[in-house]
Design a protein around this motif. Structure first.
Motif, PDB file in Angstrom:
ATOM      1  N   ARG A   7       0.864  -1.258  -0.051  1.00 12.93           N
ATOM      2  CA  ARG A   7      -0.122  -0.038  -0.034  1.00 12.93           C
ATOM      3  C   ARG A   7       0.863   1.131  -0.069  1.00 12.93           C
ATOM      4  NH1 ARG A   7      -3.503  -1.356  -2.926  1.00 12.93           N
ATOM      5  NH2 ARG A   7      -3.700   1.008  -2.792  1.00 12.93           N
ATOM      6  N   GLU A   8       1.711   1.326  -0.927  1.00 16.26           N
ATOM      7  CA  GLU A   8       2.689   2.186  -1.235  1.00 16.26           C
ATOM      8  C   GLU A   8       1.803   3.630  -1.183  1.00 16.26           C
ATOM      9  OE1 GLU A   8       5.655   2.927  -0.364  1.00 16.26           O
ATOM     10  OE2 GLU A   8       5.663   1.037   0.518  1.00 16.26           O
ATOM     11  N   ALA A   9       0.565   3.465  -1.969  1.00 14.38           N
ATOM     12  CA  ALA A   9      -0.345   4.661  -2.202  1.00 14.38           C
ATOM     13  C   ALA A   9      -0.747   5.255  -0.773  1.00 14.38           C
ATOM     14  CB  ALA A   9      -1.584   4.264  -2.987  1.00 14.38           C
ATOM     15  N   GLU A  10      -0.921   4.502   0.099  1.00 19.25           N
ATOM     16  CA  GLU A  10      -1.234   5.154   1.454  1.00 19.25           C
ATOM     17  C   GLU A  10       0.012   5.810   1.870  1.00 19.25           C
ATOM     18  OE1 GLU A  10      -4.026   1.630   3.440  1.00 19.25           O
ATOM     19  OE2 GLU A  10      -3.068   2.958   4.899  1.00 19.25           O
ATOM     20  N   ARG A  12       2.349   7.353   0.485  1.00 16.84           N
ATOM     21  CA  ARG A  12       2.708   8.551  -0.482  1.00 16.84           C
ATOM     22  C   ARG A  12       1.503   9.514   0.061  1.00 16.84           C
ATOM     23  NH1 ARG A  12       3.300   4.971  -4.585  1.00 16.84           N
ATOM     24  NH2 ARG A  12       1.301   5.064  -5.281  1.00 16.84           N
ATOM     25  N   ARG A  13       0.192   9.260   0.299  1.00 17.05           N
ATOM     26  CA  ARG A  13      -0.812  10.100   0.666  1.00 17.05           C
ATOM     27  C   ARG A  13      -0.536  10.594   1.949  1.00 17.05           C
ATOM     28  NH1 ARG A  13      -3.774  13.950   0.276  1.00 17.05           N
ATOM     29  NH2 ARG A  13      -5.911  14.132   0.844  1.00 17.05           N
ATOM     30  N   SER A 131      -6.915   1.972   2.115  1.00 16.73           N
ATOM     31  CA  SER A 131      -6.873   1.331   0.825  1.00 16.73           C
ATOM     32  C   SER A 131      -7.940   0.509   0.333  1.00 16.73           C
ATOM     33  CB  SER A 131      -5.491   0.579   0.360  1.00 16.73           C
ATOM     34  OG  SER A 131      -5.398  -0.395   0.959  1.00 16.73           O
ATOM     35  N   ALA A 169      -7.157   6.031  -0.333  1.00 12.50           N
ATOM     36  CA  ALA A 169      -5.625   6.121  -1.049  1.00 12.50           C
ATOM     37  C   ALA A 169      -5.663   5.248  -2.335  1.00 12.50           C
ATOM     38  CB  ALA A 169      -4.404   5.712  -0.161  1.00 12.50           C
ATOM     39  N   ASP A 170      -6.581   4.928  -2.982  1.00 17.05           N
ATOM     40  CA  ASP A 170      -6.917   3.849  -4.133  1.00 17.05           C
ATOM     41  C   ASP A 170      -6.246   4.651  -5.268  1.00 17.05           C
ATOM     42  OD1 ASP A 170      -8.392   1.956  -2.814  1.00 17.05           O
ATOM     43  OD2 ASP A 170     -10.271   2.758  -3.083  1.00 17.05           O
TER      44      ASP A 170
END
Length: 170
Positions: A7-10, A12-13, A131, A169-170
């Motif tokens: 969950r790198e998106a999380e 980054r967010r 996510s 964070a999708d």
């Protein structure tokens, strides 16, 4: 775990949100709470790396503030209260998109109480970054009190009017 999207998106967010808070609300204290130690470590590492390109944020993150910024996992946050809190789930999906029903500290006895302690750490505002949402969690697959509490909390956070903004964070 091997083969699992971390969950790198999380991550980054959350870093974006910390920087935004430091720049627009430096007078308010801030804390980041994660549901696992590895996720806290990922956020800490990403934040430190991002500071190279954003030295203006560094003073906000100093430990000598009255209520210093923190990144803590759910097991270590008891007693810490800040004006604003970012709660980041940090448990994502497998590489094929399935939610993995392993929620670390929340799966242990008292996991529901750990989550309750974490979600009461904000004086004014809490933002949830995840996510996945409550509808992505099957009630029959949630075998622990902590897992069920997470689903209930995500449902509350997603409800219209529950929170001012979305940290999805999708």
């Amino acid at each position: 775990d091997a083969g699992v999207d971390s969950r790198e998106a999380e991550v980054r967010r959350v870093v974006e949100m910390v920087f935004e808070h430091a720049r627009t609300r430096p007078h308010e204290s801030l804390g980041v709470i994660t549901l696992s130690r590895p996720h806290a470590a990922r956020i800490d590492a990403a934040l430190r790396a991002a500071l190279i390109r954003a030295p203006d944020v560094a003073p906000f993150l100093r430990d000598d503030r009255e209520e210093p910024f923190f990144i803590k996992d759910v097991d270590r946050v008891c007693g810490d209260v800040r004006d604003a809190v970012i709660l980041t789930v940090g448990y994502g999906r497998s590489v094929d998109g399935r939610v993995l029903y392993r929620f670390g500290a929340l799966d242990r006895p008292g996991g529901d109480r750990r989550l309750a302690a974490a979600i009461t750490r904000a004086r004014d505002r809490m933002t949830v970054v995840s996510s996945f949402g409550a509808d992505d969690l099957s009630p029959r697959r949630l075998t622990t009190e902590g897992g069920r509490a997470l689903k209930d909390f995500l449902a509350f956070a997603e409800a219209p009017g529950a929170l001012a903004g979305s940290g999805r964070a999708d």
